[in-house]
Design an enzyme around this catalytic site. Structure first.
Site, PDB file in Angstrom:
ATOM      1  N   HIS A  40      74.293 -36.104  41.449  1.00 14.12           N
ATOM      2  CA  HIS A  40      74.014 -35.024  40.489  1.00 14.12           C
ATOM      3  C   HIS A  40      72.552 -34.916  40.075  1.00 14.12           C
ATOM      4  CE1 HIS A  40      78.466 -34.713  38.897  1.00 14.12           C
ATOM      5  NE2 HIS A  40      78.372 -34.613  40.219  1.00 14.12           N
ATOM      6  N   HIS A  79      73.938 -28.359  40.614  1.00 12.98           N
ATOM      7  CA  HIS A  79      73.043 -29.328  39.971  1.00 12.98           C
ATOM      8  C   HIS A  79      71.568 -28.941  40.108  1.00 12.98           C
ATOM      9  CE1 HIS A  79      76.549 -31.715  39.445  1.00 12.98           C
ATOM     10  NE2 HIS A  79      76.798 -31.676  40.736  1.00 12.98           N
ATOM     11  N   THR A  90      64.894 -55.821  32.108  1.00 13.06           N
ATOM     12  CA  THR A  90      65.984 -54.923  31.719  1.00 13.06           C
ATOM     13  C   THR A  90      66.126 -53.700  32.623  1.00 13.06           C
ATOM     14  OG1 THR A  90      64.467 -53.690  30.326  1.00 13.06           O
ATOM     15  CG2 THR A  90      65.706 -55.482  29.270  1.00 13.06           C
ATOM     16  N   ASP A 114      58.291 -56.765  38.249  1.00 13.23           N
ATOM     17  CA  ASP A 114      57.376 -57.634  37.504  1.00 13.23           C
ATOM     18  C   ASP A 114      57.871 -59.064  37.691  1.00 13.23           C
ATOM     19  OD1 ASP A 114      59.499 -57.919  35.756  1.00 13.23           O
ATOM     20  OD2 ASP A 114      58.437 -57.200  33.981  1.00 13.23           O
ATOM     21  N   CYS A 150      62.673 -55.007  36.618  1.00 15.35           N
ATOM     22  CA  CYS A 150      62.028 -55.824  35.589  1.00 15.35           C
ATOM     23  C   CYS A 150      63.147 -56.568  34.866  1.00 15.35           C
ATOM     24  CB  CYS A 150      61.158 -54.967  34.654  1.00 15.35           C
ATOM     25  SG  CYS A 150      62.028 -53.720  33.698  1.00 15.35           S
TER      26      CYS A 150
END
Ligand code: RB5
Length: 145
Positions: free
Chosen positions: A96, A131, A65, A7, A63
């Site tokens: 993993h 996994h 965060t 963004d 973005c």
């Protein structure tokens, strides 16, 4: 092939990462934005659809965060998106979790760290083995079983 999107908060970081990947000979699909204000879920959807439609192997979303992008991306079937700010997490989310989308926060980390995280994300293979059962269980949640 890597699909990448951001963004407005992540535009400068995205530009640097595209150059970083292309300098290494890795092809990139740029899903926007162009730096003007936009809504991160729209971009997350575009990047993730490139993966689910088989046009890209992995995606990168940026973005402010990294969190909004990851919330949106993880709503899409087949997407395992991880927000990472340091090396250990990005290494292990590949080993993993077989994460297919890396989300980063341009207001959280600097461009140097972001490029190193990108390098690990692109070059670390999923370990499989024990996994896989856990990824299958995630898939069951996704399928509402
Ligand atoms: C945009 O201001 C900001 O909310 C966005 O980039 C992101 O951080 C959301 O999670």
């Amino acid at each position: 092939m890597i699909a990448i999107g951001c963004d407005h908060a992540g535009y400068d970081m995205k530009t640097g990462i595209i150059k970083f990947l292309e300098d290494k000979g890795i092809e990139v699909i740029d899903c926007g934005c162009d730096g003007s204000p936009c809504d991160y879920p729209v971009i997350a959807k575009k990047v993730c659809e490139n993966i689910t439609h088989g046009k890209a192997d992995k995606g990168i979303l940026i973005c402010g965060t990294g969190i909004g992008m990851s919330i949106a991306a993880n709503k899409i079937k087949g997407i395992r998106a991880s927000v990472c700010s340091e090396h250990f997490s990005v290494k292990y989310t590949r080993l993993h979790n077989d994460a297919n989308v890396l989300c980063m926060g341009a207001r959280v980390i600097g461009e140097g760290i972001a490029q190193e995280l990108t390098d690990i994300f692109v070059n670390t293979e999923y370990e499989g083995g024990r996994h896989q059962k856990r990824l299958d269980l995630i898939k069951e949640i996704e399928e509402n079983k």
